[in-house]
Design a protein around this motif. Structure first.
Motif, PDB file in Angstrom:
ATOM      1  N   ILE A   1       0.872  -1.173   0.000  1.00  0.00           N
ATOM      2  CA  ILE A   1       0.000   0.000   0.000  1.00  0.00           C
ATOM      3  C   ILE A   1       0.908   1.221   0.000  1.00  0.00           C
ATOM      4  O   ILE A   1       1.768   1.357   0.865  1.00  0.00           O
ATOM      5  CB  ILE A   1      -0.929   0.011   1.231  1.00  0.00           C
ATOM      6  N   ASP A   2       0.730   2.074  -0.977  1.00  0.00           N
ATOM      7  CA  ASP A   2       1.600   3.242  -1.139  1.00  0.00           C
ATOM      8  C   ASP A   2       0.877   4.481  -0.611  1.00  0.00           C
ATOM      9  O   ASP A   2      -0.227   4.797  -1.064  1.00  0.00           O
ATOM     10  CB  ASP A   2       1.952   3.423  -2.618  1.00  0.00           C
ATOM     11  N   TYR A   3       1.510   5.178   0.318  1.00  0.00           N
ATOM     12  CA  TYR A   3       0.904   6.400   0.870  1.00  0.00           C
ATOM     13  C   TYR A   3       0.481   7.370  -0.237  1.00  0.00           C
ATOM     14  O   TYR A   3      -0.551   8.035  -0.139  1.00  0.00           O
ATOM     15  CB  TYR A   3       1.894   7.136   1.775  1.00  0.00           C
ATOM     16  N   GLU A   4       1.316   7.458  -1.271  1.00  0.00           N
ATOM     17  CA  GLU A   4       1.073   8.427  -2.340  1.00  0.00           C
ATOM     18  C   GLU A   4      -0.226   8.143  -3.091  1.00  0.00           C
ATOM     19  O   GLU A   4      -0.787   9.036  -3.726  1.00  0.00           O
ATOM     20  CB  GLU A   4       2.252   8.429  -3.322  1.00  0.00           C
ATOM     21  N   CYS A   5      -0.707   6.899  -3.003  1.00  0.00           N
ATOM     22  CA  CYS A   5      -1.868   6.478  -3.784  1.00  0.00           C
ATOM     23  C   CYS A   5      -3.160   6.465  -2.969  1.00  0.00           C
ATOM     24  O   CYS A   5      -4.191   6.004  -3.467  1.00  0.00           O
ATOM     25  CB  CYS A   5      -1.615   5.086  -4.356  1.00  0.00           C
ATOM     26  N   LEU A   6      -3.123   6.944  -1.741  1.00  0.00           N
ATOM     27  CA  LEU A   6      -4.311   6.971  -0.894  1.00  0.00           C
ATOM     28  C   LEU A   6      -5.060   8.283  -1.115  1.00  0.00           C
ATOM     29  O   LEU A   6      -4.519   9.358  -0.855  1.00  0.00           O
ATOM     30  CB  LEU A   6      -3.926   6.810   0.584  1.00  0.00           C
ATOM     31  N   HIS A   7      -6.316   8.184  -1.586  1.00  0.00           N
ATOM     32  CA  HIS A   7      -7.110   9.361  -1.922  1.00  0.00           C
ATOM     33  C   HIS A   7      -8.493   9.286  -1.297  1.00  0.00           C
ATOM     34  O   HIS A   7      -8.995   8.207  -0.995  1.00  0.00           O
ATOM     35  CB  HIS A   7      -7.264   9.482  -3.448  1.00  0.00           C
ATOM     36  N   ASP A   8      -9.108  10.446  -1.126  1.00  0.00           N
ATOM     37  CA  ASP A   8     -10.485  10.483  -0.646  1.00  0.00           C
ATOM     38  C   ASP A   8     -11.450  10.347  -1.825  1.00  0.00           C
ATOM     39  O   ASP A   8     -11.025  10.110  -2.967  1.00  0.00           O
ATOM     40  CB  ASP A   8     -10.759  11.753   0.168  1.00  0.00           C
ATOM     41  N   GLU A   9     -12.764  10.516  -1.564  1.00  0.00           N
ATOM     42  CA  GLU A   9     -13.775  10.319  -2.603  1.00  0.00           C
ATOM     43  C   GLU A   9     -13.615  11.300  -3.763  1.00  0.00           C
ATOM     44  O   GLU A   9     -14.029  11.022  -4.891  1.00  0.00           O
ATOM     45  CB  GLU A   9     -15.185  10.480  -2.008  1.00  0.00           C
TER      46      GLU A   9
ATOM     47  N   GLN B   1     -11.113  -2.074   7.311  1.00  0.00           N
ATOM     48  CA  GLN B   1     -12.323  -2.304   6.521  1.00  0.00           C
ATOM     49  C   GLN B   1     -11.986  -3.130   5.287  1.00  0.00           C
ATOM     50  O   GLN B   1     -11.212  -2.697   4.432  1.00  0.00           O
ATOM     51  CB  GLN B   1     -12.948  -0.973   6.094  1.00  0.00           C
ATOM     52  N   ALA B   2     -12.577  -4.303   5.214  1.00  0.00           N
ATOM     53  CA  ALA B   2     -12.261  -5.206   4.101  1.00  0.00           C
ATOM     54  C   ALA B   2     -12.667  -4.621   2.756  1.00  0.00           C
ATOM     55  O   ALA B   2     -12.066  -4.943   1.723  1.00  0.00           O
ATOM     56  CB  ALA B   2     -12.946  -6.551   4.321  1.00  0.00           C
ATOM     57  N   ASP B   3     -13.684  -3.756   2.751  1.00  0.00           N
ATOM     58  CA  ASP B   3     -14.185  -3.205   1.492  1.00  0.00           C
ATOM     59  C   ASP B   3     -13.794  -1.743   1.288  1.00  0.00           C
ATOM     60  O   ASP B   3     -14.444  -1.020   0.532  1.00  0.00           O
ATOM     61  CB  ASP B   3     -15.704  -3.333   1.431  1.00  0.00           C
ATOM     62  N   SER B   4     -12.721  -1.285   1.948  1.00  0.00           N
ATOM     63  CA  SER B   4     -12.309   0.108   1.831  1.00  0.00           C
ATOM     64  C   SER B   4     -11.864   0.424   0.407  1.00  0.00           C
ATOM     65  O   SER B   4     -10.899  -0.158  -0.101  1.00  0.00           O
ATOM     66  CB  SER B   4     -11.168   0.421   2.804  1.00  0.00           C
ATOM     67  N   GLN B   5     -12.552   1.358  -0.237  1.00  0.00           N
ATOM     68  CA  GLN B   5     -12.179   1.778  -1.582  1.00  0.00           C
ATOM     69  C   GLN B   5     -10.839   2.504  -1.558  1.00  0.00           C
ATOM     70  O   GLN B   5     -10.025   2.365  -2.478  1.00  0.00           O
ATOM     71  CB  GLN B   5     -13.263   2.672  -2.181  1.00  0.00           C
ATOM     72  N   MET B   6     -10.597   3.282  -0.493  1.00  0.00           N
ATOM     73  CA  MET B   6      -9.332   4.001  -0.374  1.00  0.00           C
ATOM     74  C   MET B   6      -8.155   3.038  -0.360  1.00  0.00           C
ATOM     75  O   MET B   6      -7.166   3.232  -1.080  1.00  0.00           O
ATOM     76  CB  MET B   6      -9.312   4.855   0.902  1.00  0.00           C
ATOM     77  N   ILE B   7      -8.247   1.990   0.466  1.00  0.00           N
ATOM     78  CA  ILE B   7      -7.136   1.045   0.582  1.00  0.00           C
ATOM     79  C   ILE B   7      -6.996   0.237  -0.706  1.00  0.00           C
ATOM     80  O   ILE B   7      -5.876  -0.028  -1.165  1.00  0.00           O
ATOM     81  CB  ILE B   7      -7.342   0.122   1.795  1.00  0.00           C
ATOM     82  N   TYR B   8      -8.116  -0.131  -1.315  1.00  0.00           N
ATOM     83  CA  TYR B   8      -8.056  -0.875  -2.576  1.00  0.00           C
ATOM     84  C   TYR B   8      -7.304  -0.065  -3.633  1.00  0.00           C
ATOM     85  O   TYR B   8      -6.396  -0.579  -4.308  1.00  0.00           O
ATOM     86  CB  TYR B   8      -9.465  -1.203  -3.070  1.00  0.00           C
ATOM     87  N   GLU B   9      -7.682   1.184  -3.784  1.00  0.00           N
ATOM     88  CA  GLU B   9      -7.065   2.016  -4.811  1.00  0.00           C
ATOM     89  C   GLU B   9      -5.631   2.408  -4.467  1.00  0.00           C
ATOM     90  O   GLU B   9      -4.875   2.815  -5.350  1.00  0.00           O
ATOM     91  CB  GLU B   9      -7.916   3.261  -5.047  1.00  0.00           C
TER      92      GLU B   9
END
Length: 404
Positions: free
Chosen positions: A113-121, A370-378
Motif C-alpha cells: 500500500i503506497d501512501y502516495e496512492c491513498l485518496h479520498d472520494e 475495513q475489508a471493502d475500503s475503496q481508499m485502501i483498494y485504490e
C-alpha cells in the motif's frame, strides 16, 4: 493486530517516522486488540527510549507483525514475504531505480500500500509530507539567494531545533526587490507560500508579476492554467488538461524573463511538457538564477532540465552552467543555482513526522480495518503476487523481458 514500525534502510540519514511515540500510545489505548512494536534504530528523530517511555516495545524481528510501516522505500534484503507494507515506493511513474523493488514485492507476495496512492472520494491525497517539503523548499530557496548575493546567511533548517526556531530568522531579511515564482496549488506550494508570507514577501497576481515593476520583494503562485495552454484555444479546460496533458504546451516562457527565483512544487509526469528547455536557459533574457526544485524529477525525464541530480541536506546546492548544460560550482555569476534535495521534510523530521502521523491516524487507520475500503483498494499496488487492477499499467515496467 500486530504492527511494526520498521527502521529506515534506504537512506539512513532520513530520520522521519510514520508514527511518533505519543501517536503509538494513542492508538494502542484506542484499539484494545492492537500491539505496536518498533524496530531499534539509532537514526530516528524519536529515540527508542522515547517509544519505550510510551510503552511501545522494541523488537528486532518483525515476522510476527501483520502490518509494517515505513517512510521511504524498503531495501529488497529487508523485505519480509507475505506481509502488508505501507511506504512511499516511488514506482507508479515507472521509476527505473525501483523496478527491481516492485519485482521483488510481487515475487514475495507482499501486499504493498503506497501512501502516495491513498485518496479520498474526490481524488485528493489524504496523507503526505508535501507541506513540509514546501516549507523547507522555500526556506532553502531564500537561503540559496542570500548566499548567491553574499548579502545574508540564513541558518539551514536542519540546524534549527524545530519549525518554531526557523521562523525567528525571517524578520528583516535584506531581500531587496526580488521576484519569485511558485508553481502548483497543492500541499508543496501552500507550504512554500506559508514561508514566503512569514518573510513578508508580498503575494501578487500572475498578471501583476508580468506587467508591473516593484520596489519590494514579491512572489506569485501559478495554477496549471497559468503554465500550460492548448494551442489554438483561448479558454483553459482543467479537466481536459488532466486527462490529456500531452496535448498541451508550456506557457511558462514569460516568467523566465521576469523571475529571479523559481520554486517548483507541482506533480509532474512524462506526458506533461517541461517548463522550458536547455536551449531556453542559454538565452541572455533568461533571468531565473535560483531554482528550488522541490518536485525533484531528474533530467531528462523532468519538468526542469537543470535538475541533473538530486542533492543532499548537507550539500543542498549545486551550480548549473546553461552554456555547457553541465554541473559546476555554485554561486557564480554565469551559472544557475539549483536546490534539489529529494527528502526536504527530513530537515524538520519531528514536526513533519507528527503532522504525517496525525494524517495517518485520522484519514487512514480506520480504513485499514475495513475489508471493502475503496481508499485502501485504490492505494494497493501489489497483492498476492499480482499487480492490483488500478496498477496493471505497470506490467511492462516489471516484466523480465523489459530492457529498461
Amino acid at each position: 493486530m500486530k504492527v511494526g514500525i520498521i527502521r529506515e534502510g534506504k537512506t539512513h540519514s532520513d530520520t522521519r517516522v510514520p508514527l511518533t511515540p505519543k501517536q503509538c500510545r494513542y492508538l494502542v489505548d484506542k484499539y484494545q486488540d492492537l500491539q505496536i512494536f518498533v524496530q531499534p534504530s539509532q537514526e530516528r528523530c524519536f529515540s527508542d527510549e522515547e517509544y519505550q517511555s510510551q510503552g511501545i516495545s522494541r523488537r528486532e524481528d518483525m515476522k510476527e507483525c501483520e502490518l509494517l510501516l515505513g517512510v521511504k522505500e524498503v531495501p529488497i534484503p529487508m523485505l519480509l514475504p507475505k506481509k502488508t507494507y505501507l511506504f512511499f515506493s516511488h514506482t507508479i511513474k515507472k521509476q527505473p531505480y525501483n523496478r527491481e523493488l516492485l519485482r521483488s514485492i510481487l515475487q514475495q507476495k507482499i501486499r504493498l500500500i503506497d501512501y502516495e496512492c491513498l485518496h479520498d472520494e474526490r481524488g485528493k491525497r489524504v496523507i503526505a509530507f508535501g507541506r513540509w517539503a514546501g516549507i523547507v523548499g522555500a526556506h532553502n530557496a531564500i537561503l540559496t539567494w542570500g548566499r548567491r548575493e553574499g548579502k545574508f546567511n540564513l541558518k539551514p533548517m536542519h540546524e534549527c531545533h524545530d519549525w518554531a526556531e526557523a521562523q525567528t530568522y525571517y524578520q528583516n531579511l535584506p531581500l531587496s526587490n526580488i521576484k519569485l515564482v511558485v508553481t502548483g496549488e497543492g500541499r508543496v506550494a501552500s507550504g512554500a507560500s506559508e514561508v514566503l508570507d512569514l518573510m513578508k514577501i508580498k503575494r501578487i497576481s500572475p498578471q501583476a508579476f508580468l506587467e508591473q515593476n516593484f520596489d519590494e520583494p514579491v512572489y506569485t503562485q501559478l495554477a496549471v492554467k497559468d503554465m500550460y495552454r492548448l494551442e489554438g484555444e483561448q479558454n483553459f479546460d482543467e479537466s481536459h488538461y488532466y486527462q490529456h496533458p500531452e496535448q498541451y504546451v508550456s506557457n511558462f516562457d514569460p516568467y523566465t524573463h521576469n523571475a529571479n527565483i523559481m520554486l517548483n512544487g507541482i506533480y509532474w509526469d512524462k506526458r506533461i511538457p517541461a517548463f522550458f528547455s536547455q536551449e531556453d536557459m542559454k538565452r541572455k533574457d533568461f533571468t531565473i538564477r535560483v531554482i528550488a526544485d522541490v518536485t525533484c524529477d531528474i533530467a531528462p525525464d523532468s519538468s526542469i532540465p537543470s535538475t541533473i541530480r538530486s542533492s543532499s541536506i548537507a550539500n543542498p546546492i549545486y551550480g548549473y552552467d546553461p552554456l555547457s548544460s553541465k554541473e559546476t560550482e555554485p554561486f557564480q555569476s554565469h551559472c544557475i543555482d539549483v536546490m534539489a534535495v529529494d527528502n526536504l521534510p527530513n530537515e524538520l523530521p519531528r514536526d513533519a513526522s507528527e503532522d504525517f502521523g496525525d494524517q495517518l491516524i485520522t484519514q487512514v487507520w480506520s480504513q485499514l480495518n475495513q475489508a471493502d475500503s475503496q481508499m485502501i483498494y485504490e492505494g494497493t499496488i501489489a497483492v498476492d503476487g499480482e499487480l492490483n487492477k488500478p496498477y496493471e499499467y505497470l506490467k511492462d515496467y516489471v516484466s523480465l523481458d523489459n530492457g529498461m
